[in-house]
Design a protein around this motif. Structure first.
Motif, PDB file in Angstrom:
ATOM      1  N   UNK A   3      34.032  35.369  27.666  1.00 15.49           N
ATOM      2  CA  UNK A   3      33.669  36.595  28.377  1.00 15.49           C
ATOM      3  C   UNK A   3      32.263  36.459  28.947  1.00 15.49           C
ATOM      4  N   UNK A   4      32.124  36.860  30.195  1.00 13.15           N
ATOM      5  CA  UNK A   4      30.817  36.985  30.829  1.00 13.15           C
ATOM      6  C   UNK A   4      30.574  38.466  31.047  1.00 13.15           C
ATOM      7  N   UNK A  76      36.605  33.503  31.384  1.00 21.37           N
ATOM      8  CA  UNK A  76      37.982  33.971  31.579  1.00 21.37           C
ATOM      9  C   UNK A  76      37.981  35.436  32.018  1.00 21.37           C
ATOM     10  N   UNK A  77      37.015  36.185  31.490  1.00 20.87           N
ATOM     11  CA  UNK A  77      36.920  37.624  31.749  1.00 20.87           C
ATOM     12  C   UNK A  77      35.487  37.953  32.150  1.00 20.87           C
ATOM     13  N   UNK A  78      35.343  38.766  33.185  1.00 17.94           N
ATOM     14  CA  UNK A  78      34.023  39.232  33.599  1.00 17.94           C
ATOM     15  C   UNK A  78      33.998  40.745  33.433  1.00 17.94           C
ATOM     16  N   UNK A  79      33.035  41.221  32.667  1.00 20.14           N
ATOM     17  CA  UNK A  79      32.868  42.651  32.431  1.00 20.14           C
ATOM     18  C   UNK A  79      31.543  43.085  33.035  1.00 20.14           C
ATOM     19  N   UNK A  80      31.590  44.156  33.809  1.00 21.84           N
ATOM     20  CA  UNK A  80      30.371  44.726  34.379  1.00 21.84           C
ATOM     21  C   UNK A  80      30.084  46.046  33.677  1.00 21.84           C
ATOM     22  N   UNK A  81      28.870  46.192  33.165  1.00 19.14           N
ATOM     23  CA  UNK A  81      28.418  47.426  32.517  1.00 19.14           C
ATOM     24  C   UNK A  81      27.216  47.925  33.298  1.00 19.14           C
ATOM     25  N   UNK A  82      27.331  49.169  33.819  1.00 17.57           N
ATOM     26  CA  UNK A  82      26.246  49.669  34.663  1.00 17.57           C
ATOM     27  C   UNK A  82      26.344  51.187  34.836  1.00 17.57           C
ATOM     28  N   UNK A 119      38.844  33.036  42.825  1.00 18.28           N
ATOM     29  CA  UNK A 119      38.624  33.320  41.396  1.00 18.28           C
ATOM     30  C   UNK A 119      39.911  33.797  40.726  1.00 18.28           C
ATOM     31  N   UNK A 120      41.046  33.352  41.248  1.00 16.12           N
ATOM     32  CA  UNK A 120      42.325  33.705  40.641  1.00 16.12           C
ATOM     33  C   UNK A 120      42.386  33.181  39.210  1.00 16.12           C
ATOM     34  N   UNK A 121      43.070  33.934  38.362  1.00 19.78           N
ATOM     35  CA  UNK A 121      43.210  33.550  36.962  1.00 19.78           C
ATOM     36  C   UNK A 121      42.192  34.226  36.066  1.00 19.78           C
ATOM     37  N   UNK A 122      41.138  34.765  36.662  1.00 21.29           N
ATOM     38  CA  UNK A 122      40.134  35.483  35.876  1.00 21.29           C
ATOM     39  C   UNK A 122      40.495  36.962  35.825  1.00 21.29           C
ATOM     40  N   UNK A 123      39.969  37.640  34.823  1.00 20.37           N
ATOM     41  CA  UNK A 123      40.228  39.065  34.646  1.00 20.37           C
ATOM     42  C   UNK A 123      38.909  39.822  34.698  1.00 20.37           C
ATOM     43  N   UNK A 124      38.987  41.106  35.028  1.00 15.91           N
ATOM     44  CA  UNK A 124      37.777  41.906  35.149  1.00 15.91           C
ATOM     45  C   UNK A 124      37.884  43.249  34.455  1.00 15.91           C
ATOM     46  N   UNK A 125      36.767  43.681  33.887  1.00 20.58           N
ATOM     47  CA  UNK A 125      36.646  44.990  33.229  1.00 20.58           C
ATOM     48  C   UNK A 125      35.375  45.638  33.765  1.00 20.58           C
ATOM     49  N   UNK A 126      35.448  46.932  34.040  1.00 19.65           N
ATOM     50  CA  UNK A 126      34.269  47.680  34.469  1.00 19.65           C
ATOM     51  C   UNK A 126      34.073  48.858  33.524  1.00 19.65           C
ATOM     52  N   UNK A 158      38.614  38.866  45.320  1.00 21.45           N
ATOM     53  CA  UNK A 158      38.417  37.439  45.019  1.00 21.45           C
ATOM     54  C   UNK A 158      39.533  36.871  44.145  1.00 21.45           C
ATOM     55  N   UNK A 159      40.564  37.689  43.882  1.00 21.49           N
ATOM     56  CA  UNK A 159      41.729  37.201  43.147  1.00 21.49           C
ATOM     57  C   UNK A 159      41.733  37.483  41.666  1.00 21.49           C
ATOM     58  N   UNK A 160      40.709  38.171  41.178  1.00 20.68           N
ATOM     59  CA  UNK A 160      40.672  38.508  39.756  1.00 20.68           C
ATOM     60  C   UNK A 160      41.609  39.677  39.472  1.00 20.68           C
ATOM     61  N   UNK A 161      42.129  39.717  38.267  1.00 21.76           N
ATOM     62  CA  UNK A 161      42.994  40.819  37.855  1.00 21.76           C
ATOM     63  C   UNK A 161      42.145  41.909  37.207  1.00 21.76           C
ATOM     64  N   UNK A 162      42.025  43.089  37.833  1.00 22.80           N
ATOM     65  CA  UNK A 162      41.279  44.177  37.191  1.00 22.80           C
ATOM     66  C   UNK A 162      42.087  44.715  36.000  1.00 22.80           C
ATOM     67  N   UNK A 163      41.541  44.571  34.810  1.00 25.64           N
ATOM     68  CA  UNK A 163      42.242  45.021  33.602  1.00 25.64           C
ATOM     69  C   UNK A 163      41.966  46.472  33.260  1.00 25.64           C
ATOM     70  N   UNK A 164      40.724  46.887  33.434  1.00 23.30           N
ATOM     71  CA  UNK A 164      40.348  48.232  32.994  1.00 23.30           C
ATOM     72  C   UNK A 164      39.132  48.716  33.759  1.00 23.30           C
ATOM     73  N   UNK A 165      39.149  50.008  34.067  1.00 25.63           N
ATOM     74  CA  UNK A 165      38.001  50.681  34.656  1.00 25.63           C
ATOM     75  C   UNK A 165      37.729  51.903  33.782  1.00 25.63           C
TER      76      UNK A 165
END
Length: 194
Positions: A3-4, A76-82, A119-126, A158-165
Motif C-alpha cells: 500500500x502507498x 498494489x493499492x494507492x490510498x489518498x487521505x486529504x 496503471x492497470x492492475x492497481x487499486x485506489x482508495x480515497x 489511468x486504469x486503476x480500480x477505485x475500491x472505495x471513496x
C-alpha cells in the motif's frame, strides 16, 4: 499487499492525521506493507513547470518525480487521505498528481486517440474530510462530483480500480465521540475490502 498512502494535511494534530494513523495501523495489523508519503513533510514541489515537460520529453525524469513514480510502481493499492478545500484536493496533492501521474508514466495516447491506461492492475482508495455537513454536500451533488473527479477522473483515467471513496463531513463541528465513530467506520471498511 503493498500500500502507498498519499497523505496531504499540514497539521500533525489534525483529524486527517488520526485517519492516517488508523489506516496504517489497520492495514499493518492485517499483514500488509504500508509506505506513507506525507507530502507536506516531504515539502513536495507541486508546481508542474516547463522544465518538467522538457525533462519528460527527453526521457530525463526529475529525481523527485522518479522517486514518487517508483513508489507508485511498487504499490498494489494507492490510498489518498486529504481534506477537501474549496471543493477539491489540496494544491500539494493536486500538484503531486500533475507531476507524478504524468504522460508516459500513468497514461499515454494511442495513434487512434484512445487512452493507454498504464496503471492497470492497481487499486485506489480515497478518504477525505470537509467542514460542510455531509448531508448538505450529498443534497447538492457535491459528494458525487468529488467522487467522480477523484476516483473516476484520476484513478479510473489511468486504469486503476477505485475500491472505495469515503467522505466525512462537518469534521470541525462534531464532537470527539463522533470523530471516533468515523475512525471506526474507516477501520471497518478497510478490514472489509482488504
Amino acid at each position: 499487499m503493498k500500500h502507498l498512502v498519499l497523505y496531504a494535511h499540514p497539521n500533525p494534530a489534525s483529524f486527517n492525521h488520526a485517519i492516517l494513523e488508523t489506516t496504517v495501523k489497520t492495514l499493518e495489523g492485517k499483514g500488509h506493507e504500508v509506505v506513507v508519503r506525507d507530502l507536506y513533510d516531504l515539502n513536495f514541489a507541486p508546481v508542474l513547470n516547463g522544465s518538467d515537460f522538457e525533462a519528460f520529453q527527453s526521457g530525463q525524469i526529475p529525481a523527485d518525480i522518479k522517486t514518487e513514480q517508483d513508489f507508485v510502481t511498487d504499490a498494489d493499492v494507492i490510498t489518498m487521505i486529504y481534506p477537501v478545500w474549496w471543493t477539491g484536493l489540496p494544491a500539494i496533492l493536486k500538484g503531486y498528481i500533475d507531476r507524478v501521474f504524468s504522460y508516459g508514466f500513468a497514461y499515454s495516447y494511442a495513434e487512434d486517440g484512445s487512452i493507454n491506461q498504464l496503471l492497470k492492475g492497481k487499486k485506489g482508495v480515497i478518504i477525505n474530510t470537509h467542514g460542510t455537513p455531509k448531508d448538505i454536500y450529498d443534497s447538492m451533488g457535491m459528494t458525487d462530483a468529488l467522487q467522480k473527479t477523484s476516483a473516476t477522473g484520476i484513478f479510473g483515467f489511468v486504469g486503476m480500480e477505485p475500491l472505495e471513496y469515503m467522505a466525512f463531513g462537518a469534521v470541525p463541528l462534531v464532537d470527539d465521540a463522533t470523530r471516533k465513530t468515523m475512525l471506526t467506520q474507516i477501520e471497518d471498511k478497510l478490514n472489509s475490502i482488504f
